[in-house]
Design an enzyme around this catalytic site. Structure first.
Site, PDB file in Angstrom:
ATOM      1  N   ASP A 117      -2.911 -56.451  15.018  1.00  0.00           N
ATOM      2  CA  ASP A 117      -1.798 -56.590  14.451  1.00  0.00           C
ATOM      3  C   ASP A 117      -1.923 -56.691  13.085  1.00  0.00           C
ATOM      4  O   ASP A 117      -3.284 -57.475  12.923  1.00  0.00           O
ATOM      5  CB  ASP A 117      -0.890 -57.708  14.929  1.00  0.00           C
ATOM      6  CG  ASP A 117      -0.245 -57.488  16.043  1.00  0.00           C
ATOM      7  OD1 ASP A 117       0.269 -56.467  16.428  1.00  0.00           O
ATOM      8  OD2 ASP A 117      -0.165 -58.277  17.138  1.00  0.00           O
TER       9      ASP A 117
ATOM     10  N   GLU B 185      -6.197 -62.750  32.225  1.00  0.00           N
ATOM     11  CA  GLU B 185      -6.348 -62.873  30.933  1.00  0.00           C
ATOM     12  C   GLU B 185      -6.165 -64.153  30.251  1.00  0.00           C
ATOM     13  O   GLU B 185      -5.102 -64.831  30.562  1.00  0.00           O
ATOM     14  CB  GLU B 185      -5.486 -61.862  30.265  1.00  0.00           C
ATOM     15  CG  GLU B 185      -5.597 -61.785  28.504  1.00  0.00           C
ATOM     16  CD  GLU B 185      -4.645 -60.393  28.083  1.00  0.00           C
ATOM     17  OE1 GLU B 185      -5.040 -59.438  28.480  1.00  0.00           O
ATOM     18  OE2 GLU B 185      -4.202 -60.859  26.835  1.00  0.00           O
TER      19      GLU B 185
ATOM     20  N   HIS C  95      -3.245 -56.563  36.157  1.00  0.00           N
ATOM     21  CA  HIS C  95      -3.868 -57.583  35.178  1.00  0.00           C
ATOM     22  C   HIS C  95      -2.916 -58.617  34.941  1.00  0.00           C
ATOM     23  O   HIS C  95      -1.680 -58.278  34.606  1.00  0.00           O
ATOM     24  CB  HIS C  95      -4.251 -56.724  34.055  1.00  0.00           C
ATOM     25  CG  HIS C  95      -4.780 -57.457  32.776  1.00  0.00           C
ATOM     26  ND1 HIS C  95      -6.139 -57.902  32.790  1.00  0.00           N
ATOM     27  CD2 HIS C  95      -4.407 -57.988  31.720  1.00  0.00           C
ATOM     28  CE1 HIS C  95      -6.471 -58.444  31.655  1.00  0.00           C
ATOM     29  NE2 HIS C  95      -5.427 -58.445  31.106  1.00  0.00           N
TER      30      HIS C  95
ATOM     31  N   SER D 136      -7.186 -58.860  37.615  1.00  0.00           N
ATOM     32  CA  SER D 136      -7.982 -59.220  36.522  1.00  0.00           C
ATOM     33  C   SER D 136      -7.109 -60.357  35.926  1.00  0.00           C
ATOM     34  O   SER D 136      -5.791 -60.201  35.997  1.00  0.00           O
ATOM     35  CB  SER D 136      -8.415 -58.174  35.715  1.00  0.00           C
ATOM     36  OG  SER D 136      -7.334 -57.435  35.371  1.00  0.00           O
TER      37      SER D 136
ATOM     38  N   PHE E 160       8.081 -63.299  22.816  1.00  0.00           N
ATOM     39  CA  PHE E 160       6.741 -62.694  22.632  1.00  0.00           C
ATOM     40  C   PHE E 160       7.136 -61.320  23.000  1.00  0.00           C
ATOM     41  O   PHE E 160       6.780 -60.212  22.499  1.00  0.00           O
ATOM     42  CB  PHE E 160       5.981 -63.318  24.143  1.00  0.00           C
ATOM     43  CG  PHE E 160       4.633 -62.646  24.249  1.00  0.00           C
ATOM     44  CD1 PHE E 160       3.676 -61.985  23.200  1.00  0.00           C
ATOM     45  CD2 PHE E 160       4.148 -62.868  25.305  1.00  0.00           C
ATOM     46  CE1 PHE E 160       2.663 -61.698  23.224  1.00  0.00           C
ATOM     47  CE2 PHE E 160       2.700 -62.394  25.723  1.00  0.00           C
ATOM     48  CZ  PHE E 160       2.193 -61.807  24.640  1.00  0.00           C
TER      49      PHE E 160
HETATM   50  P1  FAD Z   1      -3.278 -48.892  19.312  1.00  0.00           P
HETATM   51  O1  FAD Z   1      -3.135 -48.266  20.667  1.00  0.00           O
HETATM   52  O2  FAD Z   1      -4.305 -48.342  18.503  1.00  0.00           O
HETATM   53  O3  FAD Z   1      -1.654 -48.262  18.615  1.00  0.00           O
HETATM   54  C1  FAD Z   1      -0.564 -48.334  18.932  1.00  0.00           C
HETATM   55  C2  FAD Z   1       0.334 -47.392  18.671  1.00  0.00           C
HETATM   56  O4  FAD Z   1       0.676 -47.632  17.387  1.00  0.00           O
HETATM   57  C3  FAD Z   1      -0.282 -45.957  18.531  1.00  0.00           C
HETATM   58  O5  FAD Z   1       0.090 -45.335  19.640  1.00  0.00           O
HETATM   59  C4  FAD Z   1       0.367 -45.401  17.431  1.00  0.00           C
HETATM   60  O6  FAD Z   1       1.263 -44.488  17.524  1.00  0.00           O
HETATM   61  C5  FAD Z   1       0.990 -46.475  16.708  1.00  0.00           C
HETATM   62  N1  FAD Z   1      -0.076 -46.736  15.318  1.00  0.00           N
HETATM   63  C6  FAD Z   1      -1.357 -47.382  15.332  1.00  0.00           C
HETATM   64  N2  FAD Z   1      -1.923 -47.476  14.164  1.00  0.00           N
HETATM   65  C7  FAD Z   1      -0.697 -46.777  13.177  1.00  0.00           C
HETATM   66  C8  FAD Z   1      -0.515 -46.829  11.895  1.00  0.00           C
HETATM   67  N3  FAD Z   1      -1.354 -47.198  10.979  1.00  0.00           N
HETATM   68  N4  FAD Z   1       0.565 -46.268  11.453  1.00  0.00           N
HETATM   69  C9  FAD Z   1       1.483 -45.685  12.265  1.00  0.00           C
HETATM   70  N5  FAD Z   1       1.317 -46.111  13.645  1.00  0.00           N
HETATM   71  C10 FAD Z   1       0.410 -46.470  14.194  1.00  0.00           C
HETATM   72  N6  FAD Z   1      -3.778 -58.338  19.849  1.00  0.00           N
HETATM   73  C11 FAD Z   1      -4.687 -59.215  19.226  1.00  0.00           C
HETATM   74  O7  FAD Z   1      -4.798 -59.511  18.112  1.00  0.00           O
HETATM   75  N7  FAD Z   1      -5.776 -59.564  20.153  1.00  0.00           N
HETATM   76  C12 FAD Z   1      -5.778 -59.435  21.339  1.00  0.00           C
HETATM   77  O8  FAD Z   1      -6.789 -59.896  22.076  1.00  0.00           O
HETATM   78  C13 FAD Z   1      -4.890 -58.545  21.841  1.00  0.00           C
HETATM   79  N8  FAD Z   1      -5.107 -58.065  23.272  1.00  0.00           N
HETATM   80  C14 FAD Z   1      -3.932 -57.204  23.820  1.00  0.00           C
HETATM   81  C15 FAD Z   1      -4.422 -56.791  25.027  1.00  0.00           C
HETATM   82  C16 FAD Z   1      -3.363 -56.036  25.752  1.00  0.00           C
HETATM   83  C17 FAD Z   1      -3.644 -55.445  27.069  1.00  0.00           C
HETATM   84  C18 FAD Z   1      -2.442 -55.370  24.727  1.00  0.00           C
HETATM   85  C19 FAD Z   1      -1.362 -54.506  25.592  1.00  0.00           C
HETATM   86  C20 FAD Z   1      -2.209 -55.722  23.648  1.00  0.00           C
HETATM   87  C21 FAD Z   1      -3.003 -56.639  22.995  1.00  0.00           C
HETATM   88  N9  FAD Z   1      -3.129 -57.009  21.631  1.00  0.00           N
HETATM   89  C22 FAD Z   1      -3.953 -58.036  21.262  1.00  0.00           C
HETATM   90  C23 FAD Z   1      -1.683 -56.647  20.707  1.00  0.00           C
HETATM   91  C24 FAD Z   1      -2.380 -55.533  19.938  1.00  0.00           C
HETATM   92  O9  FAD Z   1      -3.120 -55.618  19.131  1.00  0.00           O
HETATM   93  C25 FAD Z   1      -1.313 -55.042  19.119  1.00  0.00           C
HETATM   94  O10 FAD Z   1      -0.178 -54.461  19.891  1.00  0.00           O
HETATM   95  C26 FAD Z   1      -1.361 -54.143  17.972  1.00  0.00           C
HETATM   96  O11 FAD Z   1      -0.292 -54.080  17.118  1.00  0.00           O
HETATM   97  C27 FAD Z   1      -1.871 -52.593  18.314  1.00  0.00           C
HETATM   98  O12 FAD Z   1      -3.175 -52.819  19.051  1.00  0.00           O
HETATM   99  P2  FAD Z   1      -3.400 -51.568  19.962  1.00  0.00           P
HETATM  100  O13 FAD Z   1      -5.123 -51.346  20.189  1.00  0.00           O
HETATM  101  O14 FAD Z   1      -2.736 -51.956  21.124  1.00  0.00           O
HETATM  102  O15 FAD Z   1      -2.812 -50.219  19.403  1.00  0.00           O
END
Ligand code: FAD
Length: 302
Positions: free
Chosen positions: A114, A22, A275, A20, A225
Site C-alpha cells: 500500500d 498467515e 490459506h 497454509s 478491514f
Molecule cells: P498488485 O497485484 O500489484 O496490484 C493490484 C491491482 O492494483 C493491479 O491489478 C492493478 O490493476 C492495480 N494497480 C497496481 N498498481 C497500480 C498503480 N500504480 N496505478 C493504478 N493501478 C495500479 N500488504 C502489505 O503491506 N504487507 C503484506 O504482507 C501484505 N500481504 C498481503 C497478502 C495477500 C494474500 C493479499 C491479498 C494482500 C496483501 N497485502 C499486504 C495488501 C497489498 O499489499 C495491497 O492490497 C496493495 O495495495 C496491493 O499490492 P498487490 O501486490 O496485492 O497488488
C-alpha cells in the site's frame, strides 16, 4: 447414493486438503507470546507453509525477518516471507531477498504494498524501487530461481484497479514473471471466487488460486478491514453477528459456523487448498481445519 457428509474429506486421507496459515509479526512481548502459542497449536496440522506479513511501508521489516528466522530455526514449518515494493530501492529489496536465501528461506509472498500514506491514497513507486509487484517477482526469481513466489489475487478486484480485467492482466504479468501460486484477498460469497476463477482460467492463467479465508474473530474489525481491501461484507453476515457485541462466547461459535459453512461449500465445489488469515489466533482456525479432516501428525500416525 453416497452421503456427501461421509465422503466429503475422504476420511483417512485428510491430507487431500492442504492449508497454509498467515501471521503478522508481533509488536511487543505479549503479542509475541500469543503468536508463538498459536504457531505451536497449529504446527502439528502440518501446513504447506506459514507466511509472515510485512507491515505497510516496510514498517515491520526487522520483526518480519526475526519471526521468519525464528520459525526456520525453532520449528519444522516452511516459512514464507511477505515482501513489498514500498519505500525501498531495488538494491535494498534485493539485499533482503539475498538475506532470506542465505538464511534458508525459499518462499516469498511478493506484493506491491500500500502507499506510504495508507490504503486508498495514490500509489507512487519509490525512486529506484521496483515499480510493480510483477517486477518484484522478476527480481526475486533473478536473484534465486529456486524461490517459490506467491502473489495476491482479488476476486472482487483490487480497489485501485479500474476493472477486473486490468486486475487479471496484473496477475498474468506476475505469473509470467515466475509466480507459482496466488492467494486471494478474503471474500465471503463463494460465487465471487468461482466467477473470478473462471475469468482467470479463460485468460490462460493456470497456477493455483488459493482462497484466502478470514475467520471473523471480530466483526467490526473485519468490516473495516474489508472496506480498505475492497472486499464486500454481505448483509447476511452482518445479520448473523447482529446483537452479539457484548457476547464473545456466542460470537466465536457463530464465527466458527460461518467459516465452516464457507469452507465446506468450497470443498464441495472442488477446492482443496486453503490459506487462513489467522490474525495470530489459533482456536477458530484449528477448529475449521479439524472439520476439514486435518489431524495433528502424531494423532494420524497412531
Ligand atoms: P498488485 O497485484 O500489484 O496490484 C493490484 C491491482 O492494483 C493491479 O491489478 C492493478 O490493476 C492495480 N494497480 C497496481 N498498481 C497500480 C498503480 N500504480 N496505478 C493504478 N493501478 C495500479 N500488504 C502489505 O503491506 N504487507 C503484506 O504482507 C501484505 N500481504 C498481503 C497478502 C495477500 C494474500 C493479499 C491479498 C494482500 C496483501 N497485502 C499486504 C495488501 C497489498 O499489499 C495491497 O492490497 C496493495 O495495495 C496491493 O499490492 P498487490 O501486490 O496485492 O497488488
Amino acid at each position: 447414493m453416497t452421503d456427501t457428509r461421509a465422503s466429503r474429506f475422504q476420511r483417512g486421507d485428510g491430507r487431500r486438503i492442504a492449508v497454509s496459515f498467515e501471521f503478522f509479526p508481533p509488536k511487543d512481548e505479549a503479542m509475541e507470546r500469543v503468536l508463538w502459542e498459536s504457531i505451536e497449536r497449529l504446527a502439528p496440522l502440518a501446513p504447506s507453509f506459514v507466511s509472515v506479513t510485512y507491515g505497510a511501508g516496510g514498517s515491520t521489516r526487522e520483526r518480519t525477518h526475526a519471526t521468519v528466522k525464528r520459525i526456520l530455526s525453532e520449528t519444522a514449518l516452511t516459512p514464507a516471507a511477505h515482501l513489498t515494493c514500498v519505500a525501498a530501492t531495488r538494491g535494498e529489496i534485493d539485499d533482503i531477498v539475498r538475506g532470506y536465501h542465505a538464511a534458508g528461506v525459499r518462499h516469498i509472498v511478493a506484493l506491491r504494498g500500500d502507499p506510504m500514506a495508507g490504503a486508498g491514497e495514490k500509489y507512487a513507486a519509490h525512486p529506484g524501487g521496483y515499480e510493480t509487484s510483477a517486477k518484484l517477482v522478476e527480481g526475486i526469481k533473478r536473484i534465486a530461481p529456486d524461490f517459490d513466489v506467491s502473489v495476491s489475487a482479488y476476486p472482487e478486484k483490487h480497489p485501485e484497479s479500474p476493472t477486473v480485467e486490468a486486475d487479471i492482466d496484473m496477475l498474468k504479468a506476475k505469473v509470467d514473471a515466475g509466480a507459482s501460486r496466488a492467494i486471494t484477498q478474503f471474500f465471503f460469497e463463494n460465487d465471487l471466487y468461482f466467477r473470478y476463477l473462471d475469468r482467470v482460467r479463460a485468460r490462460g492463467i493456470d497456477i493455483p488460486i488459493v482462497p484466502g479465508i478470514l475467520p471473523v474473530q471480530n466483526f467490526k474489525a473485519a468490516t473495516n478491514f474489508a472496506k480498505r481491501a475492497g472486499a464486500s461484507v454481505p448483509a447476511w453476515i452482518a445479520e448473523r453477528f447482529h446483537g452479539l457485541d457484548d457476547d464473545p462466547a456466542t460470537r466465536k461459535l457463530i464465527a466458527a459456523a460461518v467459516a465452516a459453512e464457507q469452507v465446506i461449500d468450497l470443498v464441495d465445489r472442488g477446492v482443496t487448498n486453503f490459506h487462513f488469515y489467522t490474525m495470530n489466533r489459533a482456536d477458530l482456525v484449528y477448529a475449521i481445519c479439524h472439520l476439514l479432516g486435518l489431524r495433528p501428525a502424531t494423532q494420524e500416525a497412531a
